[in-house]
Scaffold this motif. Sequence first.
Motif, PDB file in Angstrom:
ATOM      1  N   ARG A   1      12.200  -1.914   1.906  1.00 54.85           N
ATOM      2  CA  ARG A   1      12.365  -1.025   3.071  1.00 54.85           C
ATOM      3  C   ARG A   1      11.069  -0.934   3.876  1.00 54.85           C
ATOM      4  N   ALA A   2       9.918  -0.931   3.169  1.00 56.35           N
ATOM      5  CA  ALA A   2       8.627  -0.878   3.880  1.00 56.35           C
ATOM      6  C   ALA A   2       8.416  -2.127   4.718  1.00 56.35           C
ATOM      7  N   VAL A   3       8.751  -3.289   4.143  1.00 59.78           N
ATOM      8  CA  VAL A   3       8.615  -4.557   4.903  1.00 59.78           C
ATOM      9  C   VAL A   3       9.531  -4.529   6.126  1.00 59.78           C
ATOM     10  N   GLU A   4      10.771  -4.078   5.958  1.00 58.52           N
ATOM     11  CA  GLU A   4      11.720  -4.046   7.078  1.00 58.52           C
ATOM     12  C   GLU A   4      11.244  -3.093   8.180  1.00 58.52           C
ATOM     13  N   ALA A   5      10.689  -1.947   7.778  1.00 55.38           N
ATOM     14  CA  ALA A   5      10.198  -0.994   8.781  1.00 55.38           C
ATOM     15  C   ALA A   5       9.033  -1.592   9.568  1.00 55.38           C
ATOM     16  N   CYS A   6       8.146  -2.266   8.849  1.00 57.94           N
ATOM     17  CA  CYS A   6       6.994  -2.889   9.512  1.00 57.94           C
ATOM     18  C   CYS A   6       7.442  -3.977  10.495  1.00 57.94           C
ATOM     19  N   MET A   7       8.376  -4.829  10.056  1.00 58.02           N
ATOM     20  CA  MET A   7       8.851  -5.929  10.919  1.00 58.02           C
ATOM     21  C   MET A   7       9.601  -5.364  12.128  1.00 58.02           C
TER      22      MET A   7
ATOM     23  N   THR B 255       0.820  -1.214   0.000  1.00 60.28           N
ATOM     24  CA  THR B 255       0.000   0.000   0.000  1.00 60.28           C
ATOM     25  C   THR B 255       0.858   1.270   0.000  1.00 60.28           C
ATOM     26  N   GLN B 256       2.147   1.138   0.163  1.00 56.44           N
ATOM     27  CA  GLN B 256       3.028   2.306   0.232  1.00 56.44           C
ATOM     28  C   GLN B 256       3.324   2.837  -1.171  1.00 56.44           C
ATOM     29  N   GLN B 257       3.464   4.174  -1.250  1.00 56.12           N
ATOM     30  CA  GLN B 257       3.685   4.836  -2.542  1.00 56.12           C
ATOM     31  C   GLN B 257       4.970   4.319  -3.196  1.00 56.12           C
ATOM     32  N   ALA B 258       4.886   3.938  -4.469  1.00 52.57           N
ATOM     33  CA  ALA B 258       5.990   3.452  -5.303  1.00 52.57           C
ATOM     34  C   ALA B 258       6.497   2.079  -4.909  1.00 52.57           C
ATOM     35  N   ALA B 259       5.894   1.433  -3.929  1.00 52.33           N
ATOM     36  CA  ALA B 259       6.381   0.109  -3.509  1.00 52.33           C
ATOM     37  C   ALA B 259       6.161  -0.941  -4.593  1.00 52.33           C
ATOM     38  N   MET B 260       5.097  -0.795  -5.403  1.00 52.64           N
ATOM     39  CA  MET B 260       4.822  -1.808  -6.420  1.00 52.64           C
ATOM     40  C   MET B 260       5.693  -1.618  -7.667  1.00 52.64           C
ATOM     41  N   SER B 261       6.279  -0.422  -7.829  1.00 53.74           N
ATOM     42  CA  SER B 261       7.123  -0.204  -9.008  1.00 53.74           C
ATOM     43  C   SER B 261       8.602  -0.211  -8.656  1.00 53.74           C
ATOM     44  N   ASP B 262       8.929  -0.194  -7.376  1.00 53.20           N
ATOM     45  CA  ASP B 262      10.333  -0.142  -6.953  1.00 53.20           C
ATOM     46  C   ASP B 262      10.547  -1.174  -5.851  1.00 53.20           C
TER      47      ASP B 262
END
Length: 147
Positions: A133-139, A120-127
């Motif tokens: 980094r989003a997964v690591e921050a969440c974990m 759901t994070q901006q640009a996560a599906m294209s980059d």
Amino acid sequence: MKTLVRASVVLALLAAQGLANAGPRYYHHHHHHRGPGLGGLVLGLAVAVPLIALANQAEREVVYVPPPPPPQPVYVPQPVQPVYVQPAPSRAVPIIYPRNGQSGAQLEADSRECNRWATTQQAAMSDAGVFQRAVEACMDGRGYTMR
């Protein structure tokens, strides 16, 4: 123009003949005058030949033919070279360590939730880097250390 040149030629020839005929004449009772003689002929030709050449030149029509236009450049499409984008180097699959004693089942559940949230994070599906980094921050927020 042509008429003027022709008239000039005729007048010059008549004048040359008149000059050649002018001059002293010796009439003897036993000679008959037979024409202008050699001097008149030479003088007549000296005047007539250049004038005839001038008349012939004046009769020629001068036609201006413009040069052809320069060739127009022709567009030749060049084949499009494909551009290969080097994918970002993928990081090794991180090893996840629970900091708060979470179980294996809890680790699986938290990993699924963090992956879902990262999409759901901006640009996560294209980059892929943004996604990782989003997964690591969440974990990290759920109490895990990743190496």
